[in-house]
Scaffold this motif. Structure first.
Motif, PDB file in Angstrom:
ATOM      1  N   ARG A  48     -28.898 -21.107  19.299  1.00 31.27           N
ATOM      2  CA  ARG A  48     -28.949 -20.321  20.545  1.00 31.27           C
ATOM      3  C   ARG A  48     -29.976 -20.905  21.511  1.00 31.27           C
ATOM      4  NH1 ARG A  48     -28.237 -16.055  16.895  1.00 31.27           N
ATOM      5  NH2 ARG A  48     -30.463 -15.640  16.808  1.00 31.27           N
ATOM      6  N   GLU A  49     -31.138 -21.295  20.966  1.00 33.13           N
ATOM      7  CA  GLU A  49     -32.186 -21.897  21.799  1.00 33.13           C
ATOM      8  C   GLU A  49     -31.701 -23.216  22.404  1.00 33.13           C
ATOM      9  OE1 GLU A  49     -36.174 -21.680  23.317  1.00 33.13           O
ATOM     10  OE2 GLU A  49     -34.869 -20.224  22.383  1.00 33.13           O
ATOM     11  N   LEU A  50     -31.040 -24.028  21.580  1.00 35.13           N
ATOM     12  CA  LEU A  50     -30.492 -25.285  22.077  1.00 35.13           C
ATOM     13  C   LEU A  50     -29.471 -25.031  23.172  1.00 35.13           C
ATOM     14  CD1 LEU A  50     -30.209 -28.379  21.860  1.00 35.13           C
ATOM     15  CD2 LEU A  50     -28.447 -27.967  20.118  1.00 35.13           C
ATOM     16  N   ASN A  51     -28.623 -24.053  22.973  1.00 37.23           N
ATOM     17  CA  ASN A  51     -27.628 -23.717  24.006  1.00 37.23           C
ATOM     18  C   ASN A  51     -28.307 -23.259  25.290  1.00 37.23           C
ATOM     19  OD1 ASN A  51     -25.614 -24.327  22.192  1.00 37.23           O
ATOM     20  ND2 ASN A  51     -25.211 -22.206  21.630  1.00 37.23           N
ATOM     21  N   ARG A  52     -29.387 -22.496  25.133  1.00 31.77           N
ATOM     22  CA  ARG A  52     -30.125 -22.024  26.322  1.00 31.77           C
ATOM     23  C   ARG A  52     -30.724 -23.203  27.082  1.00 31.77           C
ATOM     24  NH1 ARG A  52     -35.216 -20.028  27.853  1.00 31.77           N
ATOM     25  NH2 ARG A  52     -36.177 -20.657  25.896  1.00 31.77           N
ATOM     26  N   TYR A  53     -31.336 -24.154  26.338  1.00 36.93           N
ATOM     27  CA  TYR A  53     -31.905 -25.323  26.996  1.00 36.93           C
ATOM     28  C   TYR A  53     -30.830 -26.198  27.626  1.00 36.93           C
ATOM     29  CZ  TYR A  53     -36.479 -24.355  24.940  1.00 36.93           C
ATOM     30  OH  TYR A  53     -37.672 -23.786  24.600  1.00 36.93           O
ATOM     31  N   THR A  54     -29.730 -26.342  26.931  1.00 34.54           N
ATOM     32  CA  THR A  54     -28.631 -27.145  27.475  1.00 34.54           C
ATOM     33  C   THR A  54     -28.123 -26.532  28.773  1.00 34.54           C
ATOM     34  OG1 THR A  54     -27.992 -27.821  25.251  1.00 34.54           O
ATOM     35  CG2 THR A  54     -26.342 -28.081  26.970  1.00 34.54           C
ATOM     36  N   GLN A  55     -27.958 -25.226  28.771  1.00 34.68           N
ATOM     37  CA  GLN A  55     -27.507 -24.533  29.981  1.00 34.68           C
ATOM     38  C   GLN A  55     -28.544 -24.679  31.095  1.00 34.68           C
ATOM     39  OE1 GLN A  55     -24.475 -23.160  30.153  1.00 34.68           O
ATOM     40  NE2 GLN A  55     -24.820 -22.841  32.325  1.00 34.68           N
ATOM     41  N   PHE A  56     -29.817 -24.580  30.739  1.00 29.09           N
ATOM     42  CA  PHE A  56     -30.889 -24.728  31.725  1.00 29.09           C
ATOM     43  C   PHE A  56     -30.839 -26.123  32.361  1.00 29.09           C
ATOM     44  CE2 PHE A  56     -35.214 -26.186  32.691  1.00 29.09           C
ATOM     45  CZ  PHE A  56     -35.584 -25.249  33.649  1.00 29.09           C
ATOM     46  N   ILE A  57     -30.688 -27.140  31.513  1.00 27.05           N
ATOM     47  CA  ILE A  57     -30.656 -28.516  32.031  1.00 27.05           C
ATOM     48  C   ILE A  57     -29.427 -28.732  32.903  1.00 27.05           C
ATOM     49  CG2 ILE A  57     -30.336 -30.923  31.318  1.00 27.05           C
ATOM     50  CD1 ILE A  57     -32.230 -30.302  28.982  1.00 27.05           C
ATOM     51  N   GLN A  58     -28.304 -28.170  32.496  1.00 24.48           N
ATOM     52  CA  GLN A  58     -27.093 -28.320  33.298  1.00 24.48           C
ATOM     53  C   GLN A  58     -27.252 -27.643  34.650  1.00 24.48           C
ATOM     54  OE1 GLN A  58     -24.037 -26.728  30.768  1.00 24.48           O
ATOM     55  NE2 GLN A  58     -23.774 -28.650  29.644  1.00 24.48           N
ATOM     56  N   ASN A  59     -27.931 -26.520  34.675  1.00 28.15           N
ATOM     57  CA  ASN A  59     -28.114 -25.791  35.929  1.00 28.15           C
ATOM     58  C   ASN A  59     -29.275 -26.330  36.765  1.00 28.15           C
ATOM     59  OD1 ASN A  59     -26.011 -24.107  35.221  1.00 28.15           O
ATOM     60  ND2 ASN A  59     -27.340 -22.552  34.343  1.00 28.15           N
ATOM     61  N   TYR A  60     -30.123 -27.119  36.190  1.00 25.97           N
ATOM     62  CA  TYR A  60     -31.345 -27.567  36.860  1.00 25.97           C
ATOM     63  C   TYR A  60     -31.089 -28.642  37.914  1.00 25.97           C
ATOM     64  CZ  TYR A  60     -36.341 -28.469  37.264  1.00 25.97           C
ATOM     65  OH  TYR A  60     -37.604 -28.607  37.718  1.00 25.97           O
ATOM     66  N   GLU A  61     -29.979 -29.330  37.818  1.00 25.38           N
ATOM     67  CA  GLU A  61     -29.629 -30.398  38.757  1.00 25.38           C
ATOM     68  C   GLU A  61     -30.757 -31.432  38.807  1.00 25.38           C
ATOM     69  OE1 GLU A  61     -28.644 -28.521  42.444  1.00 25.38           O
ATOM     70  OE2 GLU A  61     -26.994 -27.408  41.555  1.00 25.38           O
ATOM     71  N   LEU A  62     -31.053 -31.988  37.678  1.00 30.01           N
ATOM     72  CA  LEU A  62     -32.156 -32.915  37.517  1.00 30.01           C
ATOM     73  C   LEU A  62     -31.992 -34.164  38.381  1.00 30.01           C
ATOM     74  CD1 LEU A  62     -34.759 -33.275  35.941  1.00 30.01           C
ATOM     75  CD2 LEU A  62     -33.452 -34.365  34.132  1.00 30.01           C
ATOM     76  N   ALA A  63     -30.821 -34.725  38.413  1.00 20.29           N
ATOM     77  CA  ALA A  63     -30.603 -35.960  39.173  1.00 20.29           C
ATOM     78  C   ALA A  63     -30.930 -35.754  40.645  1.00 20.29           C
ATOM     79  CB  ALA A  63     -29.165 -36.440  39.001  1.00 20.29           C
ATOM     80  N   ALA A  64     -30.495 -34.646  41.207  1.00 17.70           N
ATOM     81  CA  ALA A  64     -30.753 -34.381  42.622  1.00 17.70           C
ATOM     82  C   ALA A  64     -32.244 -34.224  42.884  1.00 17.70           C
ATOM     83  CB  ALA A  64     -30.006 -33.127  43.066  1.00 17.70           C
ATOM     84  N   LYS A  65     -32.960 -33.587  41.980  1.00 15.87           N
ATOM     85  CA  LYS A  65     -34.400 -33.392  42.162  1.00 15.87           C
ATOM     86  C   LYS A  65     -35.157 -34.709  42.013  1.00 15.87           C
ATOM     87  CE  LYS A  65     -34.439 -28.582  41.118  1.00 15.87           C
ATOM     88  NZ  LYS A  65     -35.159 -27.458  40.683  1.00 15.87           N
TER      89      LYS A  65
END
Length: 131
Positions: free
Chosen positions: A70-87
Motif C-alpha cells: 500500500r505504501e509503495l502504491n501511495r508513493y508510486t501514485q505520488f510520483i506519477q502525480n508530481y510531474e517530476l520532469a516538468a519541475k
C-alpha cells in the motif's frame, strides 16, 4: 509311569522357562516402545508448536507485506502525480538541491540503522561447541 510323569514335568518345566523368558523379553520391548512413543509425542507437540508459530509469523509478514505494498502504491501514485520532469525542466538547480538533500538524509538514516545493527553484537562472543 514314573518316567512318563518325569518327562512330562521336564517338558512342562522347559516350556514354563521358555514362556518366562519370552515374557521378560516382551516386557523389555514394551518399555522401550513406550519410551519411543513418549519421545514421538513430545516431538509432535514441538512440531505443532513450531507450525503454529510459523503460521502466526506468516500472517504477520503478510500483513506487513500488504502495508508495504500500500505504501509503495501511495508513493508510486505520488510520483506519477508530481510531474517530476516538468519541475526539473522548470528549475533544474533547485531540483538538484532537493534531490541531493533527500539523498543526504536517506544516506544518514541508512548509516544510523547500520550503526545500530552493527552495535547489537558488541561484546558478544561466539560459543564454540566443544564436547
Amino acid at each position: 509311569m514314573n518316567q512318563m510323569l518325569l518327562a512330562f514335568c521336564l517338558v512342562l518345566g522347559g516350556a514354563s522357562y521358555w514362556l518366562y523368558t519370552e515374557n521378560e523379553t516382551l516386557k523389555a520391548n514394551n518399555a522401550k516402545l513406550e519410551g519411543a512413543i513418549a519421545t514421538q509425542e513430545e516431538a509432535i507437540k514441538s512440531i505443532q508448536a513450531d507450525f503454529e508459530l510459523q503460521t502466526q509469523q506468516m500472517n504477520d509478514l503478510t500483513i506487513k507485506s500488504q502495508a508495504a505494498q500500500r505504501e509503495l502504491n501511495r508513493y508510486t501514485q505520488f510520483i506519477q502525480n508530481y510531474e517530476l520532469a516538468a519541475k526539473i525542466l522548470a528549475d533544474p538547480i533547485e531540483m538538484e538541491r532537493k534531490i541531493n538533500n533527500g539523498t543526504k538524509h536517506i544516506m544518514q538514516d541508512i548509516e544510523k540503522i547500520s550503526s545500530t545493527v552493527d552495535d547489537l553484537d558488541d561484546g558478544l562472543q561466539l560459543q564454540s561447541d566443544t564436547n
